[in-house]
Motif scaffolding. Structure first.
Motif, PDB file in Angstrom:
ATOM      1  N   LEU A   7       0.830  -1.204   0.000  1.00 43.42           N
ATOM      2  CA  LEU A   7       0.000   0.000   0.000  1.00 43.42           C
ATOM      3  C   LEU A   7       0.869   1.260   0.000  1.00 43.42           C
ATOM      4  CD1 LEU A   7      -2.719   1.421   0.164  1.00 43.42           C
ATOM      5  CD2 LEU A   7      -2.654   1.139   2.653  1.00 43.42           C
ATOM      6  N   THR A   8       1.914   1.279   0.804  1.00 42.91           N
ATOM      7  CA  THR A   8       2.789   2.459   0.885  1.00 42.91           C
ATOM      8  C   THR A   8       3.395   2.781  -0.472  1.00 42.91           C
ATOM      9  OG1 THR A   8       3.306   1.986   3.204  1.00 42.91           O
ATOM     10  CG2 THR A   8       4.809   3.443   2.029  1.00 42.91           C
ATOM     11  N   ALA A   9       3.715   1.751  -1.239  1.00 44.85           N
ATOM     12  CA  ALA A   9       4.308   1.963  -2.565  1.00 44.85           C
ATOM     13  C   ALA A   9       3.316   2.600  -3.534  1.00 44.85           C
ATOM     14  CB  ALA A   9       4.801   0.641  -3.130  1.00 44.85           C
ATOM     15  N   LEU A  10       2.014   2.515  -3.227  1.00 43.88           N
ATOM     16  CA  LEU A  10       0.981   3.073  -4.101  1.00 43.88           C
ATOM     17  C   LEU A  10       0.647   4.524  -3.767  1.00 43.88           C
ATOM     18  CD1 LEU A  10      -1.493   0.033  -4.101  1.00 43.88           C
ATOM     19  CD2 LEU A  10       0.011   0.722  -5.976  1.00 43.88           C
ATOM     20  N   LEU A  11       1.110   4.997  -2.618  1.00 45.07           N
ATOM     21  CA  LEU A  11       0.754   6.344  -2.172  1.00 45.07           C
ATOM     22  C   LEU A  11       1.507   7.389  -2.977  1.00 45.07           C
ATOM     23  CD1 LEU A  11       0.736   5.840   1.704  1.00 45.07           C
ATOM     24  CD2 LEU A  11      -1.082   5.408   0.042  1.00 45.07           C
ATOM     25  N   ASP A  12       0.796   8.457  -3.311  1.00 50.75           N
ATOM     26  CA  ASP A  12       1.415   9.531  -4.091  1.00 50.75           C
ATOM     27  C   ASP A  12       0.826  10.862  -3.672  1.00 50.75           C
ATOM     28  OD1 ASP A  12       2.934  10.761  -6.228  1.00 50.75           O
ATOM     29  OD2 ASP A  12       1.038  10.922  -7.314  1.00 50.75           O
ATOM     30  N   GLY A  13       1.675  11.818  -3.325  1.00 45.79           N
ATOM     31  CA  GLY A  13       1.210  13.160  -2.993  1.00 45.79           C
ATOM     32  C   GLY A  13       0.347  13.192  -1.742  1.00 45.79           C
ATOM     33  N   THR A  14      -0.767  13.893  -1.824  1.00 46.75           N
ATOM     34  CA  THR A  14      -1.705  13.977  -0.707  1.00 46.75           C
ATOM     35  C   THR A  14      -2.693  12.815  -0.792  1.00 46.75           C
ATOM     36  OG1 THR A  14      -1.534  16.379  -0.461  1.00 46.75           O
ATOM     37  CG2 THR A  14      -3.546  15.337   0.347  1.00 46.75           C
ATOM     38  N   VAL A  15      -2.789  12.074   0.295  1.00 50.61           N
ATOM     39  CA  VAL A  15      -3.609  10.867   0.357  1.00 50.61           C
ATOM     40  C   VAL A  15      -4.790  11.123   1.284  1.00 50.61           C
ATOM     41  CG1 VAL A  15      -3.636   8.422   0.979  1.00 50.61           C
ATOM     42  CG2 VAL A  15      -1.557   9.446   0.023  1.00 50.61           C
ATOM     43  N   ALA A  16      -6.004  10.821   0.838  1.00 52.84           N
ATOM     44  CA  ALA A  16      -7.198  10.962   1.668  1.00 52.84           C
ATOM     45  C   ALA A  16      -7.824   9.598   1.881  1.00 52.84           C
ATOM     46  CB  ALA A  16      -8.204  11.906   1.026  1.00 52.84           C
ATOM     47  N   LEU A  17      -8.268   9.331   3.111  1.00 55.48           N
ATOM     48  CA  LEU A  17      -8.942   8.092   3.437  1.00 55.48           C
ATOM     49  C   LEU A  17     -10.437   8.362   3.536  1.00 55.48           C
ATOM     50  CD1 LEU A  17      -5.977   7.979   4.864  1.00 55.48           C
ATOM     51  CD2 LEU A  17      -6.882   5.943   5.972  1.00 55.48           C
ATOM     52  N   ILE A  18     -11.250   7.587   2.819  1.00 56.28           N
ATOM     53  CA  ILE A  18     -12.699   7.710   2.922  1.00 56.28           C
ATOM     54  C   ILE A  18     -13.299   6.329   3.130  1.00 56.28           C
ATOM     55  CG2 ILE A  18     -12.758   9.767   1.456  1.00 56.28           C
ATOM     56  CD1 ILE A  18     -13.929   8.028  -0.773  1.00 56.28           C
ATOM     57  N   GLY A  19     -14.495   6.290   3.721  1.00 59.77           N
ATOM     58  CA  GLY A  19     -15.172   5.028   3.974  1.00 59.77           C
ATOM     59  C   GLY A  19     -16.110   5.166   5.143  1.00 59.77           C
TER      60      GLY A  19
END
Length: 351
Positions: A182-194
């Motif tokens: 998952l960390t390798a997929l993060l880019d820039g500003t990351v928002a969590l929704i759910g």
């Protein structure tokens, strides 16, 4: 010259600088909104974190929201937000008030983590709805099945089938499984929704490497969560970039998400291009490629029904918005007419 090095952990980089620096007016400096609190906000500024006064809260259309880039007045006793800088992206849903206006959940987001608990009911329809919001925001969606360690079965293949163009991963914040992927997929500003109970704050803490956000257990009976997170808040990630945790979403109404729906259901759109008739309604028309795909099992009836449901919902929202805008225009014309009549009455009375 203003030194913006202290803004770098909050997302300031060469591309952001090139975009915003020409828009910063004399007598002000750039800053980023970390957290909103009614008429005030916490911001990251070139001189460090600050508490600033602002005119509108994030509950208002066009108002400030966590993740926004703004300008602050300099040389004043109390920092004050002078200008909201243009958003490069925004996650928007229809207002929970039911009015025909949108609510910004997070601004200037590059990656959206759509969180769903793998140990509960993995609602594919809800995931499709959140994907439509994420694609419409101009950010990259990643579907995250959390609590993988507690799940007897992880429906990763089913989730990937309803998320064309997006990545889906399973993680456990407790054991650390899948976090490197998952960390390798993060880019820039990351928002969590759910929804509440999806483990967003627990996952956020794992990504941040510290217990920053409060967490609570879900009810064991129905796996329902409590609203532990009540504010949207932005924090720097230790691996670079920033993270925005958001409160659990009970309702996820669409707001002008035509493009997002099209990208979420790109498989259906692809089938539809092969229908015999260009205006095929996919009901009972001969040569309908969509119905043919359902018949041979290439497309599920559930997915097609949800595609239609979200499309109708979006059309209703657009119609309501058009009516509101028309009503505002009518009110403006009535005010102009009233002013003109008063002007003529005043002019005639002076004769």
């Amino acid at each position: 010259m203003v030194d913006n090095d202290l803004l770098i952990p909050y997302g300031w980089n060469e591309a952001v600088s090139d975009y915003y620096t020409p828009l910063v007016t004399p007598g002000s400096v750039p800053a980023r909104v970390i957290r909103m609190d009614r008429g005030e906000c916490d911001v990251a500024s070139p001189t460090g974190p600050a508490r600033a006064r602002c005119s509108r809260s994030d509950s208002e259309l066009g108002g400030l929201c966590t993740g926004d880039w703004v300008t602050l007045e300099v040389g004043t006793d109390e920092p004050t937000v002078r200008q909201l800088l243009p958003r490069r992206s925004a996650i928007m849903r229809s207002s929970v008030s039911g009015r025909s206006e949108g609510q910004v959940l997070a601004a200037n987001v590059d990656t959206v983590l759509i969180c769903t608990a793998a140990d509960g009911d993995v609602d594919l329809g809800r995931i499709e709805r959140m994907l439509a919001l994420a694609w419409e925001s101009n950010a990259k969606p990643v579907v995250v099945l959390t609590k993988a360690d507690a799940a007897e079965f992880i429906p990763l293949d089913e989730v990937r089938a309803v998320a064309p163009g997006a990545t889906a991963v399973a993680v456990s914040a407790s054991t650390g499984a899948g976090l490197d992927v998952l960390t390798a997929l993060l880019d820039g500003t990351v928002a969590l929704i759910g929804p509440s109970g999806a483990g967003k704050s627990t996952l956020a803490n794992a990504l941040l490497g510290a217990e920053v956000f409060a967490t609570s257990a879900v009810r064991s009976v129905d796996k329902k969560g409590r609203h532990t997170t009540v504010h949207r808040e932005l924090r720097p990630l230790p691996t670079g970039g920033t993270l925005i945790d958001t409160p659990g979403l009970r309702g996820i109404g669409l707001w002008d998400a035509s493009d997002g729906i099209e990208r979420t259901f790109s498989d259906i759109e692809s089938f539809a291009r092969h229908c015999r008739f260009a205006d095929c309604a996919h009901d009972s028309e001969p040569g309908c490629a969509v119905l043919a795909a359902i018949e041979v099992g290439e497309l599920t009836q559930r997915r097609f029904d949800n595609y239609r449901k979200l499309g109708r919902e979006n059309d209703r929202m657009l119609a309501r918005t058009d009516k509101r805008l028309q009503a505002e225009r009518n009110r403006a014309w009535r005010d102009i007419s009233k002013q003109q009549r008063q002007h003529y009455r005043d002019r005639n009375s002076r004769r």
